[in-house]
Design an enzyme around this catalytic site. Structure first.
Site, PDB file in Angstrom:
ATOM      1  N   TYR A  99      51.975  26.702  41.654  1.00 43.75           N
ATOM      2  CA  TYR A  99      52.396  27.102  40.309  1.00 43.75           C
ATOM      3  C   TYR A  99      51.995  25.978  39.333  1.00 43.75           C
ATOM      4  O   TYR A  99      52.208  24.790  39.619  1.00 43.75           O
ATOM      5  CB  TYR A  99      53.913  27.321  40.312  1.00 43.75           C
ATOM      6  CG  TYR A  99      54.488  27.616  38.960  1.00 43.75           C
ATOM      7  CD1 TYR A  99      54.237  28.834  38.335  1.00 43.75           C
ATOM      8  CD2 TYR A  99      55.269  26.680  38.299  1.00 43.75           C
ATOM      9  CE1 TYR A  99      54.760  29.102  37.079  1.00 43.75           C
ATOM     10  CE2 TYR A  99      55.800  26.943  37.039  1.00 43.75           C
ATOM     11  CZ  TYR A  99      55.527  28.160  36.439  1.00 43.75           C
ATOM     12  OH  TYR A  99      56.048  28.416  35.203  1.00 43.75           O
ATOM     13  N   LYS A 107      62.699  34.778  37.533  1.00 43.75           N
ATOM     14  CA  LYS A 107      61.786  35.855  37.906  1.00 43.75           C
ATOM     15  C   LYS A 107      62.570  37.007  38.561  1.00 43.75           C
ATOM     16  O   LYS A 107      63.368  37.633  37.915  1.00 43.75           O
ATOM     17  CB  LYS A 107      60.677  35.298  38.792  1.00 43.75           C
ATOM     18  CG  LYS A 107      60.075  33.974  38.273  1.00 43.75           C
ATOM     19  CD  LYS A 107      59.363  34.094  36.947  1.00 43.75           C
ATOM     20  CE  LYS A 107      59.039  32.757  36.284  1.00 43.75           C
ATOM     21  NZ  LYS A 107      58.349  31.774  37.110  1.00 43.75           N
ATOM     22  N   ASP A 116      58.697  27.078  47.866  1.00 41.48           N
ATOM     23  CA  ASP A 116      58.999  27.782  46.621  1.00 41.48           C
ATOM     24  C   ASP A 116      58.937  29.272  46.951  1.00 41.48           C
ATOM     25  O   ASP A 116      57.860  29.828  47.173  1.00 41.48           O
ATOM     26  CB  ASP A 116      57.962  27.399  45.556  1.00 41.48           C
ATOM     27  CG  ASP A 116      58.232  28.061  44.209  1.00 41.48           C
ATOM     28  OD1 ASP A 116      58.879  29.131  44.186  1.00 41.48           O
ATOM     29  OD2 ASP A 116      57.785  27.516  43.177  1.00 41.48           O
ATOM     30  N   ARG A 169      80.057  19.954  34.048  1.00 38.77           N
ATOM     31  CA  ARG A 169      78.720  19.577  34.527  1.00 38.77           C
ATOM     32  C   ARG A 169      78.747  19.428  36.044  1.00 38.77           C
ATOM     33  O   ARG A 169      77.815  19.804  36.749  1.00 38.77           O
ATOM     34  CB  ARG A 169      78.233  18.277  33.858  1.00 38.77           C
ATOM     35  CG  ARG A 169      77.006  17.695  34.546  1.00 38.77           C
ATOM     36  CD  ARG A 169      76.235  16.648  33.753  1.00 38.77           C
ATOM     37  NE  ARG A 169      77.049  15.774  32.941  1.00 38.77           N
ATOM     38  CZ  ARG A 169      77.796  14.762  33.398  1.00 38.77           C
ATOM     39  NH1 ARG A 169      77.845  14.502  34.699  1.00 38.77           N
ATOM     40  NH2 ARG A 169      78.510  14.030  32.571  1.00 38.77           N
TER      41      ARG A 169
HETATM   42  C1  LIG Z   1      58.183  30.389  37.057  1.00 40.22           C
HETATM   43  C2  LIG Z   1      57.965  29.622  38.297  1.00 40.22           C
HETATM   44  C3  LIG Z   1      58.437  28.303  38.440  1.00 40.22           C
HETATM   45  C4  LIG Z   1      59.144  27.576  37.303  1.00 40.22           C
HETATM   46  O1  LIG Z   1      60.353  28.139  36.988  1.00 40.22           O
HETATM   47  P1  LIG Z   1      61.011  28.145  35.505  1.00 40.22           P
HETATM   48  O2  LIG Z   1      62.250  28.933  35.699  1.00 40.22           O
HETATM   49  O3  LIG Z   1      60.020  28.766  34.576  1.00 40.22           O
HETATM   50  O4  LIG Z   1      61.282  26.719  35.145  1.00 40.22           O
HETATM   51  C5  LIG Z   1      58.221  27.669  39.643  1.00 40.22           C
HETATM   52  N1  LIG Z   1      57.562  28.265  40.664  1.00 40.22           N
HETATM   53  C6  LIG Z   1      57.081  29.525  40.555  1.00 40.22           C
HETATM   54  C7  LIG Z   1      56.361  30.130  41.714  1.00 40.22           C
HETATM   55  C8  LIG Z   1      57.266  30.250  39.378  1.00 40.22           C
HETATM   56  O5  LIG Z   1      56.760  31.482  39.278  1.00 40.22           O
END
Ligand SMILES: *Cc1c(COP(=O)(O)O)cnc(C)c1O
Length: 385
Positions: free
Chosen positions: A106, A203, A178, A54
């Site tokens: 988001y 993504k 982000d 961990r």
């Molecule tokens: C998908 C996404 C998240 C969240 O991520 P997960 O891997 O689904 O927990 C946060 N910010 C953006 C811009 C996203 O597209």
């Protein structure tokens, strides 16, 4: 074998080699999936840097170094999901603190802030972060973090990262970007002064719709120390196999992004000239209000395109159900093209809030298929909706 200094390498070279040096004990060209949960010590506290999985794991460490290298971050931390990564950053806040997020943040970020932290005495304001006057007006004495997305989801609005950083730092506020939509191939927020960069590696970084993950990068030693503490104390870490899948995806990020961007530009052009489309949102189009800022801070305009169907909600629903190459699904950023209607899918959790979206809006994650097949698919679906 010594670790090469990758800081002078170009992006694609770093994507393939930084953090991913051949295994020193076997020479294996790819990073092994280390499943061990515990590591043998010579004497108490004397070991090779790994005690318990961990806290640290060699496959995860390779991923953390790889992504840190791509974002120009001194410190990198991998998490089990993008939301777990965001949560670790919000754990830095204390009761009474306040944060600012964008009006089209988001949905999961908005939910985490409003439903989890908001109910634990963390204040928040949602503002249009492309409007610096609105940002200044929202800053209060307890504001500690600004959460910035650019391009935003699903409206693809552009905020000027360096300008937001200037405003924030003048008041001693940290800026968290982000960078999921742009990826480190197109935009590097830390180079523009941001304190923290966060990713949903689910993504584009993974890129093949087969792994959920998150990443946090920073050059701030003080923040890194607290983030590593949270990562270990809370334990929302990715599995070694997930780290391996991400390391594999990252190697082709540059070539994939080039193709996502060319295809998205062609799709945006088609939609901009189509009579069934009333508005197109793509920062690569000259008429997009954030176009000039995008040109300044992004290398290309990205793979996401949104538009409003002139026929409204019913026509949008018919259209997203009619495409054949574009698959009707949530998520984004992988090789296959996806289509969705945010109002009833990804953005259902923000209906009736300040983040609510037009029900006629359609969001496309443009994949890396043959360009003409994507254009033909959209043309056909628009004609029958
Ligand atoms: C998908 C996404 C998240 C969240 O991520 P997960 O891997 O689904 O927990 C946060 N910010 C953006 C811009 C996203 O597209």
């Amino acid at each position: 074998m010594s670790t090469p200094d990758s800081s002078n390498w170009g992006f694609e070279t770093r994507a393939i080699h930084a953090g991913q040096e051949p295994d020193t004990s076997t020479g294996a060209i790819t990073v092994p999936i280390h499943l061990a949960t515990t590591y043998v010590q010579q004497s108490p506290g004397k070991h090779h840097g790994f005690e318990y999985a961990r806290t640290a794991n060699p496959t995860r460490l390779a991923l953390e170094r790889s992504l840190a290298g791509l974002e120009g971050a001194r410190h990198g931390l991998a998490f089990a999901s993008g939301m777990a990564a965001e949560d670790a950053i919000m754990q830095l806040l204390a009761p009474g603190d306040h944060l600012i997020l964008g009006v089209d943040a988001y949905g999961g970020t908005f939910r985490l802030i409003s439903k989890i932290y908001g109910e634990r005495d963390i204040g928040w304001s949602a503002v249009d972060l492309s409007d610096l006057d609105a940002l200044v007006a929202a800053i209060g004495p307890n504001t500690r973090q600004i959460w910035l997305e650019t391009p935003t989801n699903p409206m693809l609005a552009i905020a000027d990262i360096a300008a937001v950083v200037d405003v924030a730092h003048a008041s001693g506020i940290d800026v968290v970007v982000d960078n999921t939509f742009a990826t480190p191939y197109l935009q590097n927020p830390l180079h523009m002064g941001a304190d923290v960069v966060v990713h949903s590696s689910t993504k584009y970084l993974g890129g093949h719709s087969d792994v959920v993950g998150g990443f946090v990068g920073t050059n701030r030693d003080d923040l890194a120390e607290r983030l590593f503490f949270v990562q270990n104390a809370v334990g929302a870490v990715p599995s070694p196999f997930d780290c391996y899948l991400l390391l594999r995806g990252i190697k082709t990020l540059g070539v994939r992004m080039d193709r996502h961007c060319t295809n998205a530009a062609a799709v945006a052009e088609l939609l901009a000239n189509h009579s069934a489309v009333s508005q197109v949102f793509y920062p690569g189009l000259a008429e997009h209000p954030g176009h000039e800022t995008a040109v300044r801070q992004m290398r290309q305009a990205g793979g996401m395109v949104s538009f409003v169907h002139a026929g409204g909600a019913d026509a949008a629903i018919a259209m997203v159900s009619a495409t054949k190459v574009f698959k009707l699904a949530e998520s984004l950023g992988a090789v296959e093209s996806l289509i969705e209607q945010p109002a009833t899918m990804t953005h259902l959790s923000v209906a009736d809030s300040v983040l609510a979206v037009d029900p006629g809006l359609v969001r496309l994650s443009v994949g890396i298929e043959t360009t003409n097949d994507l254009l033909a698919d959209l043309t056909e679906a628009l004609s029958c909706s």
